[in-house]
Every structure is written in structure tokens, then in C-alpha cells.
Design an enzyme around this catalytic site. Structure first.
Site, PDB file in Angstrom:
ATOM      1  N   GLY A  77       0.790  -1.218   0.000  1.00 46.98           N
ATOM      2  CA  GLY A  77       0.000   0.000   0.000  1.00 46.98           C
ATOM      3  C   GLY A  77       0.826   1.274   0.000  1.00 46.98           C
ATOM      4  O   GLY A  77       1.928   1.344  -0.556  1.00 46.98           O
ATOM      5  N   SER A  78       0.291   2.284   0.665  1.00 44.15           N
ATOM      6  CA  SER A  78       0.842   3.637   0.576  1.00 44.15           C
ATOM      7  C   SER A  78       2.191   3.808   1.246  1.00 44.15           C
ATOM      8  O   SER A  78       2.774   4.900   1.159  1.00 44.15           O
ATOM      9  CB  SER A  78      -0.153   4.637   1.167  1.00 44.15           C
ATOM     10  OG  SER A  78      -1.343   4.669   0.398  1.00 44.15           O
ATOM     11  N   THR A  79       2.713   2.784   1.912  1.00 40.88           N
ATOM     12  CA  THR A  79       4.088   2.887   2.413  1.00 40.88           C
ATOM     13  C   THR A  79       5.055   3.136   1.269  1.00 40.88           C
ATOM     14  O   THR A  79       6.127   3.727   1.469  1.00 40.88           O
ATOM     15  CB  THR A  79       4.500   1.613   3.178  1.00 40.88           C
ATOM     16  OG1 THR A  79       4.420   0.484   2.282  1.00 40.88           O
ATOM     17  CG2 THR A  79       3.606   1.366   4.379  1.00 40.88           C
TER      18      THR A  79
END
Length: 623
Positions: free
Chosen positions: A335-337
Site C-alpha cells: 500500500g501507501s508505504t
């Protein structure tokens, strides 16, 4: 029998023997003793004076009879003397079990030691200790059924009827237990039943139980006899370093790992509580030194006790097994990591700086696919706010502006195209899953962490490079005492500093606010990725929620990554599954617990920002 009584008996036996020998010698000389009078043999009388004295052949016959009688008496006395001495000797010894015939078990019977495993402070994680095995010679038993019933009372997992049938089927040797406790050994010994024997061996013991289960892995018996057991590693570092641990020349040299047992135990406790709080299917976490790549803690739940390692599953999904290492083995869309790497791409390629305005107008359509936002966003934001507020559309546009080639080059330099090399059997050969064709849509979705699946360990190594001044590190489970082990520089020191400031903003003012740990200046990034369906597409209500963080952000020492599998936050009026509400608070609590154990003080926001200490040292040395 006491020593004094034994000595008296021996003296009486000796006097008896001396008397018999004296009688034999007198008979040979023809002398008889009668009330102290000495009578010549040729004048011997039988009983009184009514009979004539014995002469000639009769006298010779009597003398031979007396000789045989004396010799026979001496032999009996000598035999009883030897027997009595042996009985006294046995009575003074401790009882021990007879050795089993080696031909029934193995051609050799060595006691094979395995080197001890310790944490970075020398605390024992795995060691060999003396133990006992239990086996039977059924043909020596007088009551096989009774022996089976007695054993079932001591060992609840033994089936008395089945064991009795095996005792009676004609076999000459049978294993009962490969390893038993001292209490169990005493209980079997007290039964006093013939045909039951103990064998000495060494057992592999893990004093901390499940605390470091997935790192240690476990062992299994390879060869085993009544008096020896040779074990081999079947998972974790036990398998990775199996040859070294079994090497007799290194048996006295412990294998020293980078783990800190106190940090490991505290980290596991926090993650276990988070897994329960958010009703997650599983949870994983890793704590790593950003300068050396040393892993201070690695947790994967559910886990197991390596003292009683379960068998590998034969059905179902691998990740449903407690043996599955979610941190080093599980590959997930994170994801947004990944937006941190997208920001690095923007700055390294010259597309944008921290204050550059980015078009975040949603939706974004690429090749018939629609990219939207998880929550409403302004149409225009700075790069810093794009990352802090986690805009998918803004990240996708940045990556597309930089281009697929530059994106691939950066991710490859950060280690996302190959295995991490961490010393775990389960991680061997585990490389991220990448698109076969890196299309424009791939470039856009990978910018916000979809379309590329990597392990948590890969993510930790990538974030470490972002935090330490831009140098790649390789994760390791071997203690290096914090000595820098930096590889090539993959991003500039200036980009590293800007990214650390952005990550700090994520926690102070963005989606990662619940990861804050006062005094430790946490920086990080949240990431929520819908789980893919086996048949294609994604689940809407099943996610992997991840928080990747650094602390302290002004001069980072450690990276921490926490991931929850299918979490649910029920604390509000609506169900929430995103990382900001689930993974972030768990990570924040973990940092509050482990930072003091790692030697970090809560100094607050007074630290000067700049190039990390190790980066500054390398720059001064011309690197």
C-alpha cells in the site's frame, strides 16, 4: 550391607577356608586330632577298642576320601566368598540401565552436540541439555498389558491398548518416548517393571519458548539411538546455519544473533495485544538498525513453541500455518508505504521537491482504469502534503512524470528486485513479485503500493536506506555490534533529509498521528492495501494494514514495520480497517515500549536536524 558387616563376613569366610585347608594337610600327613592327643595313622581305631586298626588299602582309601571332601569344601567356600563380595559391590553402586544392543539401533552411538544460539547480549536462545529417552524390550516383560497401562498413566498421549498390542507382537525393541522429563523418568523407574529402559541423549531446548520462534525455527531428529540423538535444523536460523551448528570444531562457540531478547519479548507482547484488539487474522513486525541492517526483533503471529514444533500443513493456505513467517516469507502489496519511495523518485529525478505543487485532482484514468482516493483530497497539494495525506492520484502522476525506467531503477537499487538475503531458511529465494510487463498502469499503481508484492523485510531495508543518508543496507540476523554495513548510495543525503522531514510530518500532522511516541520523534508512513482474490480482483473488506516508521527522525537509529492482516477497529460508530486506525497505534505503542530498551532516551523535539551521524562520517571520508 555396611562396610563393617561386610568385613566381618569376609573374615569368618577366611577362617572357614583356613580350617578346611588345615584338615586337608593333616589328612595328607596321616595325623588326626582327637581331644588334643596325637595318634599315628597306622594305629588308628574306628570307634573304641573293639575294632582292628585300618591298614593297607583301606587306610589309603580313607585318606583319598578325606582329601576329596576337603577340596570340595574349599571350592564351595571360595565360591560363596566370591558371590558374597559381588553382592556387596552391587549393593554399594547406583542402579543403571543395561545398554541396548547397538545393532538394533545404529552402527554408531556418539553423543552429538549442537552449538548454542545466543542473543546479542549472550542470553541463551537455544541450547542442548542432557535428557533421557524411553524404550522397551518387550520380550523381557512379564506383564506387557500391565506395563502399557502403567505407561499410559504417566504419559496421557499413550494409548494403553495399542501399546499393549505392540508389546505382544513379537518385536524385540520398541521406542516409547524419544525424550522425557526427569519427573517422567523417575515415575517410570518407580514402576519397577522389567523390559523398560532409559537411554541418555541430548535434547534441544528453547528457554524463551515461542518468543523468537520464527527466527530460531527448530530442529528434528535425523539419527537417533537409545544413547544418542543427532538433530538437524528444519527452519529459521537453525536450518540456515545447520552445518556450522553441527560442526564439532565450533560446538563450543555460540552463534550470536543480532536479536535483543528483551526487545523481542516486548515487541511480541505489543503485537499480540494489537492482534487481539483489532481482531486481526495475523500480525507481523520487524525492528532493524538503519546503519547496520541488524534485526533487533522479528515477530510473526500466530507463532509456535519450537520446543514442540508442529508438523508442516498438508492442506490449506501456507499463511494459515503458525510455521509461516509473515515478516520474511509473506509477500504482500504494502500500500501507501511505497509513497515514500515515490517521493524519493520525484526528488532524485528532478520532477518535484518537497514544496512543489502536485495535481491531485481525482479521478485519474489510465487505459480504461480509474484511480481514485480513499477519502476526499484538495485538487492541488505540495509533495509533502501529497505524501502526508496519502494521495493515490498525486503519487501516480509523480511516478508517471518520472517514468517507468527511473522507477524500476530506484526500486531495484533499494533491493525490491531480489531476495533480501536474510539468514532464514524460509526467506531463501523470496524475491518480490513484479509485473511481467511494466506498463504505464503498473507505474501508476506501484507508486502507491499496488501491483508489486514484497516482504516486510524488503520494506524495512528500503526505509532504512531512506533514513540513513541514502545508503543501502542488507538485513542480517548476525550480531555486528552496530558497526555500519552500508552498501552503495542509492539516494542523495539531501533527498534523505527531505524524506525524513516528510515522514515526520506524516506522524505529526498526517495519517500516522496515532503512531506518535512522545519524546521519540517518530516519522513514518501508513499503508492500506486490499487483499487480492485468488480468482482475480480485490476484496473490499479484507486488507493488509501497514505502518513503516523511523525513530528518531532527526537522526534515525531504527526502522520499525508493523503489519496487520484483516484488522477491524470497532472503537467508533463505523468499522475502520485502514492503517492509520490499526497498524499506526500498534507501532506507536511498540516504539514507546522498545525505545528505552534500545538505549534511546525521550529527548523530545530538541534534536538538531541534518545528515545522520553515520552519513556525515562517510561523507567526511570521501564516500
Amino acid at each position: 550391607m555396611s562396610g563393617e558387616a561386610e568385613g566381618g563376613a569376609m573374615r569368618r569366610m577366611a577362617r572357614s577356608v583356613a580350617g578346611v585347608i588345615a584338615a586337608r594337610e593333616n589328612a595328607i600327613r596321616g595325623v588326626a586330632i582327637d581331644d588334643g592327643a596325637v595318634i599315628a595313622a597306622d594305629a588308628t581305631w574306628d570307634e573304641g577298642t573293639a575294632r582292628a586298626p585300618l591298614t593297607g588299602d583301606a587306610l589309603d582309601h580313607r585318606r583319598r576320601a578325606q582329601w576329596r571332601l576337603g577340596l570340595l569344601s574349599a571350592v564351595f567356600v571360595l565360591a560363596f566368598t566370591v558371590l558374597g563380595g559381588r553382592v556387596a559391590l552391587l549393593a554399594s553402586e547406583d542402579p543403571r540401565e543395561p545398554d541396548v544392543n547397538a545393532a538394533q539401533l545404529s552402527s554408531s552411538a556418539p553423543v552429538v552436540s549442537r552449538a548454542t544460539i545466543v542473543d546479542r547480549e549472550g542470553r541463551v536462545l537455544a541450547a542442548n541439555l542432557p535428557a533421557w529417552s524411553l524404550y522397551a524390550h518387550p520380550k523381557e516383560m512379564d506383564d506387557p498389558a500391565g506395563a502399557a497401562r502403567s505407561l499410559a498413566e504417566i504419559f496421557p498421549d499413550i494409548d494403553a491398548d495399542a501399546t499393549a498390542r505392540r508389546f505382544a507382537d513379537g518385536r524385540s525393541f520398541m521406542w516409547i518416548k524419544r525424550s522425557i522429563t526427569p519427573e517422567q523418568r523417575q515415575a517410570v523407574h518407580d514402576l519397577g517393571r522389567p523390559g523398560l529402559y532409559f537411554g541418555r541423549r541430548e535434547a534441544r531446548i528453547y528457554p524463551a519458548g515461542p518468543v523468537a520462534a520464527h527466527v530460531l525455527g527448530g530442529v528434528s531428529d535425523h539419527r537417533m539411538g537409545a544413547d544418542f540423538a543427532e538433530t538437524v535444523g528444519v527452519g529459521g536460523v537453525e536450518r540456515w546455519f545447520d552445518e556450522r551448528l553441527r560442526d564439532p570444531e565450533q560446538a563450543g562457540a555460540p552463534l550470536r544473533l543480532s536479536l535483543d531478547l528483551t526487545v523481542q519479548a516486548a515487541f511480541r507482547q505489543v503485537l499480540e495485544a494489537g492482534m487481539e484488539r483489532f481482531e486481526a487474522k495475523g500480525v507481523a513486525g520487524i525492528v532493524m538498525d538503519v546503519r547496520s541492517g541488524e534485526v533487533a526483533a522479528m515477530v510473526s503471529l500466530p507463532d509456535f513453541d519450537p520446543n514442540d514444533r508442529p508438523r508442516p500443513p498438508t492442506s490449506g493456505e501456507p499463511e494459515d500455518s503458525p510455521l509461516f513467517n509473515r515478516s520474511a516469507q509473506g509477500r504482500y502489496e504494502l500500500g501507501s508505504t511505497f509513497k515514500v519511495f515515490t517521493a524519493a523518485l520525484a526528488m532524485e529525478s528532478g520532477v518535484a521537491g518537497p514544496d512543489t505543487l502536485v495535481n491531485t485532482q481525482a479521478p485519474l484514468r489510465i487505459g480504461g482504469r480509474r484511480i481514485g482516493e480513499a477519502h476526499p483530497m484538495p485538487p492541488l497539494m505540495t509533495l509533502t502534503d501529497t505524501i502526508a495525506r496519502s494521495s493515490n492520484v498525486g503519487s501516480a502522476r509523480i511516478a508517471m512524470a518520472a517514468g517507468a525506467e527511473r522507477q524500476q531503477s530506484l526500486l531495484k537499487a533499494l533491493g525490491f528486485f531480489e531476495p533480501t538475503g536474510i539468514e532464514l531458511a524460509e526467506a531463501d529465494g523470496i524475491a518480490p513479485l513484479r509485473p511481467q510487463r511494466w506498463t504505464e498502469l503498473s507505474t501508476a499503481t506501484i507508486a502507491f503500493g499496488h501491483g508489486l508484492s514484497a516482504t516486510q523485510t524488503h520494506l524495512a531495508a528500503g526505509i532504512a536506506a531512506v533514513a540513513n543518508g541514502g545508503y543501502r543496507v542488507r538485513p542480517t540476523l548476525l550480531a555486528r555490534d552496530g558497526a555500519p554495513q552500508l552498501g552503495e548510495q542509492v539516494i542523495s543525503a539531501e533527498t534523505s533529509l527531505a524524506l525524513r522531514r516528510i515522514m515526520r510530518t506524516v506522524v505529526s500532522d498526517g495519517t500516522g498521528r496515532k503512531a506518535e511516541a512522545p519524546g521519540y520523534e517518530v516519522g513514518g508512513k501508513t499503508g492500506t492495501a486490499e487483499k487480492p482474490k485468488p480468482t482475480g480482483g480485490y476484496y473490499k473488506k479484507k486488507v493488509i494494514a501497514t505502518f513503516s516508521g523511523i525513530f528518531p527522525a532527526s537522526n534515525p537509529r531504527y526502522v520499525v514495520v508493523v503489519s496487520l492482516d484483516e484488522p477491524i477497529d470497532r472503537s467508533g460508530p463505523i468499522l475502520r480497517r485502514t492503517a492509520g486506525w490499526t497498524a499506526a497505534p500498534v507501532a506507536g505503542e511498540a516504539i514507546r515500549r522498545i525505545a528505552p530498551l534500545l538505549g534511546l532516551r525521550p529527548d523530545g523535539a530538541g534534536r538538531p536536524w541534518g545528515q545522520p551521524q553515520i552519513g556525515a562520517q562517510l561523507a567526511a571520508n570521501g564516500r
